[in-house]
Design an enzyme around this catalytic site. Structure first.
Site, PDB file in Angstrom:
ATOM      1  CD  GLU A 200      58.868  11.982  43.634  1.00 36.91           C
ATOM      2  OE1 GLU A 200      57.686  12.394  43.709  1.00 36.91           O
ATOM      3  OE2 GLU A 200      59.211  11.394  42.485  1.00 36.91           O
TER       4      GLU A 200
ATOM      5  CG  PHE B 247      53.298   8.270  56.216  1.00 39.96           C
ATOM      6  CD1 PHE B 247      53.518   6.204  55.213  1.00 39.96           C
ATOM      7  CD2 PHE B 247      52.627   9.067  55.646  1.00 39.96           C
ATOM      8  CE1 PHE B 247      53.251   6.123  54.711  1.00 39.96           C
ATOM      9  CE2 PHE B 247      51.962   8.554  54.489  1.00 39.96           C
ATOM     10  CZ  PHE B 247      52.309   7.410  53.572  1.00 39.96           C
ATOM     11  CD  GLN B 248      54.514   9.966  52.105  1.00 36.72           C
ATOM     12  OE1 GLN B 248      53.905  10.931  52.579  1.00 36.72           O
ATOM     13  NE2 GLN B 248      54.685   8.864  51.146  1.00 36.72           N
TER      14      GLN B 248
ATOM     15  CE  LYS C  82      52.109  18.497  56.960  1.00 37.94           C
ATOM     16  NZ  LYS C  82      51.737  17.672  56.778  1.00 37.94           N
TER      17      LYS C  82
ATOM     18  CG  MET D  73      78.732   1.924  25.811  1.00 35.76           C
ATOM     19  SD  MET D  73      79.616   1.725  24.395  1.00 35.76           S
ATOM     20  CE  MET D  73      78.627   3.507  23.820  1.00 35.76           C
TER      21      MET D  73
END
Length: 678
Positions: free
Chosen positions: A143, A205-206, A255, A571
């Site tokens: 993602e 969940f999630q 959803k 760096m």
């Protein structure tokens, strides 16, 4: 501002989200900014703003998703900053699912590509997305890659970039690219699925409160729980992302809202109370700024990324040539003004040119255009440009006087500000007020000639990274698009490639996000398929997001990636060398048991080949041009070049963090002789 639920539209018939002139005419004047004489009401004729969706490849017939076919509606018109779209013809309502409404709305606002990964909560949206003949979905491998790809697309094209993820970990993996886009004012819309409304707040969940998590790093975000709100919210999101100061907008959709049915109509009724970005500057403030330019002895045009966002490079050049004032372009503004132009002093700040840094420090007037007085430019703030009066023009009133008090604040779109400022300066010239900068330029020219950019060549024959990057710039040319990760290679790419055009330099400026280059290059190439796109990356950055090479291969996105492989977090190692007595704690990325230079675990050539790319390696100066030309000749596959460079190469000039810009070093232990040259 963040909505935790979608409000009911207050108007029965509001203008389309793409019909900006109609909406502007109906809007109320913006409230004055307290304490600012530059605040003014917004007027008619506001531009559509950078980032409005447009571009080739959009179909001219009806949208092709299942719901869109039923609606038989035309897709959104192509939009540029210079022309307003015609009002979209209203269509009869059609019964669709919320997910279909989402896809149809994305088609109507002109989306042609979405970067994302499906998952349970967002899966309803992916079903109608499969039927869309307008929207190309690119399946990324992480993602974070989707978010950076959307940013690369937006930065390269000026249109809104779109990414999509599921709930919970899918959404939280977008946090870094959203923060990155927020810091760099990138027009992006992130769409996330959320658990069903009945599960919100139950630790389902999630489940993750992505609206709450991203509240500080979005321009605005929405949680949509009703199917009838989806289309309107998408319209609002694109308007917010692309107008005023651009920025990321999150749309989190439950959803069950995507699974339920609703009526889809377009144009959608929407209203955003209080959101009326000011684009037209106050004429009195512009005239005062012009007067100060004419009276100044040592002016500098301090140009930030807002000039590129406003598509104002042409106007900037006209202003600079009219005034004869020197120009400096920040890291985010590289390409806004041609590097080859006689008035250009280069990049200011921590790793800027001596001439640019010196000019800011000794100026009596700074005209800041779309810049925000970032700490990497100012150094120690209370010692920055101590003799200068400040004209500060920005579309975001919150930036003005935030870090440095503005003597003349100007709120407005940079394109409109610069256009009006040029006209005011020209009027002053006609009335005899014209600045004389001959003595100033004599000083600046002396600094520019005495302290040019340079780098060290190594006696052992190992490659200087600056040489590699310089040759890429020479061979690929100014029409190529260059992207960078974060670190030494980023600074060298900003310093040693000549930028002549806007939107040819893309990097993570404000957030400094490692792993940015590869997915952002992918997005830039998708947005500009005919352009040559080079990602200049470090071996540390590359290992964070190189899985997107698989996406590039499978999706046919032939980017070119140059890994500046010094075997270290370069760096950080430079700082350890300079400030930590060469105590190299956890910066070596290579195999300490082997004598080979650079990172060899993994073997980047073999890794590239495993991903279906062409893998090349270069270790000798005499081979650099041939390898670059070999990569340039390959246009049907991604190419990865592993350039093995010296581990102790450093970025110079440098202003140590927290110190005054007067203390700049142009090489280790060497500082400019300011007084001797004054």
């Amino acid at each position: 501002m963040t909505e935790q639920s979608s409000p009911v539209p207050s108007k029965a018939h509001a203008p389309s989200p793409l019909d900006i002139p109609a909406r502007t005419a109906a809007s109320k004047p913006a409230a004055p900014r307290p304490g600012s004489s530059a605040a003014q009401p917004s007027g008619p004729g506001q531009p559509s703003g950078p980032g409005q969706p447009s571009g080739p490849g959009q179909p001219s017939g009806p949208a092709q998703s299942a719901g869109a076919q039923a609606a038989d509606a035309q897709p959104a018109s192509t939009i540029t900053r210079s022309q307003h779209p015609s009002p979209t013809v209203s269509q009869a309502p059609v019964r669709v699912t919320g997910a279909q409404a989402l896809v149809m709305a994305l088609e109507r606002v002109g989306v042609d590509v979405v970067f994302g990964i499906p998952g349970g909560a967002v899966l309803p949206a992916y079903d109608p997305l499969l039927d869309s003949e307008q929207i190309r979905h690119i399946l990324v491998r992480h993602e974070q890659g989707a978010g950076h790809a959307a940013t690369g697309y937006a930065q390269a094209t000026g249109r809104v970039g779109v990414c999509m993820a599921t709930s919970g970990p899918g959404a939280t993996n977008l946090v870094t690219p959203i923060a990155d886009a927020y810091m760099d004012s990138v027009p992006m819309v992130a769409i996330t699925g959320q658990v069903a409304t009945s599960l919100i707040g139950t630790d389902g969940f999630q489940e993750a409160d992505i609206s709450g998590i991203t509240y500080p790093i979005t321009k605005h975000n929405f949680l949509v729980t009703k199917p009838e709100d989806i289309a309107r919210t998408i319209g609002e999101a694109f308007h917010l992302a692309s107008t005023g100061r651009p920025g990321p907008v999150l749309v989190d959709i439950a959803k069950d809202a995507m699974q339920a049915t609703t009526e889809f109509t377009w144009p959608v009724p929407f209203d955003l109370p209080g959101y009326h970005p000011v684009t037209r500057p106050h004429s009195r403030q512009v005239r005062e700024a012009a007067r100060m330019i004419g009276e100044a002895k040592r002016p500098v045009l301090y140009v930030g990324g807002g000039v590129i966002k406003a598509d104002a490079s042409k106007e900037l050049r006209q202003l600079a040539e009219l005034t004869g004032a020197p120009v400096v372009t920040t890291l985010m503004a590289r390409g806004a003004f041609p590097d080859s132009h006689r008035l250009h002093l280069g990049m200011p700040g921590m790793h800027g040119t001596v001439a640019a840094v010196g000019a800011l420090q000794r100026a009596d007037l700074l005209v800041a255009l779309g810049a925000r007085f970032d700490d990497r430019v100012t150094g120690k703030l209370d010692s920055f440009a101590p003799q200068a009066r400040i004209v500060h023009a920005d579309i975001d009133p919150a930036e003005i006087s935030k870090n440095r008090h503005a003597d003349v604040p100007i709120v407005g779109d940079c394109k409109e500000v610069i256009t009006e400022l040029t006209a005011a300066v020209r009027t002053d010239h006609e009335h005899g007020l014209k600045g004389d900068y001959a003595a100033w330029w004599a000083q600046l020219s002396q600094w520019r000639e005495k302290y040019p950019l340079g780098y060290e060549e190594f006696d052992d024959g190992s490659l200087a990274p600056q040489y590699v990057i310089e040759r890429i710039g020479k061979l690929a040319g100014p029409d190529a698009v260059y992207l960078a990760g974060v670190g030494q290679h980023q600074m060298w790419a900003a310093q040693f490639i000549g930028y002549e055009n806007p939107r040819t330099w893309i990097n993570s400026g404000g957030a400094g996000t490692m792993g940015f280059a590869v997915p952002a290059a992918m997005g830039a190439k998708v947005g500009l398929p005919d352009a040559t796109v080079w990602a200049i990356d470090g071996d540390g950055c590359f290992q964070m997001t190189n899985q997107e090479l698989a996406t590039c291969t499978i999706e046919g996105i032939p980017v070119k990636i140059a890994i500046i492989n010094n075997g270290n977090l370069g760096m950080v190692r430079q700082w350890q060398t300079l400030f930590y007595n060469q105590r190299y704690s956890n910066t070596n990325l290579g195999d300490r048991k082997a004598e080979l230079r650079g990172t060899r675990i993994p073997d980047f050539v073999k890794l590239a080949e495993a991903y279906g790319c062409i893998g090349l390696r270069c270790e000798r100066k005499e081979d650099v041009d041939a390898v670059i030309e070999q990569a340039m000749a390959i246009n049907d596959q991604p190419v990865v070049i592993d350039f093995i460079v010296h581990k102790d190469a450093m970025v110079w000039p440098m202003v140590a963090a927290g110190t005054s810009n007067d203390d700049i070093s142009f090489a280790r232990g060497l500082a400019p002789e300011w007084e001797a040259t004054e």
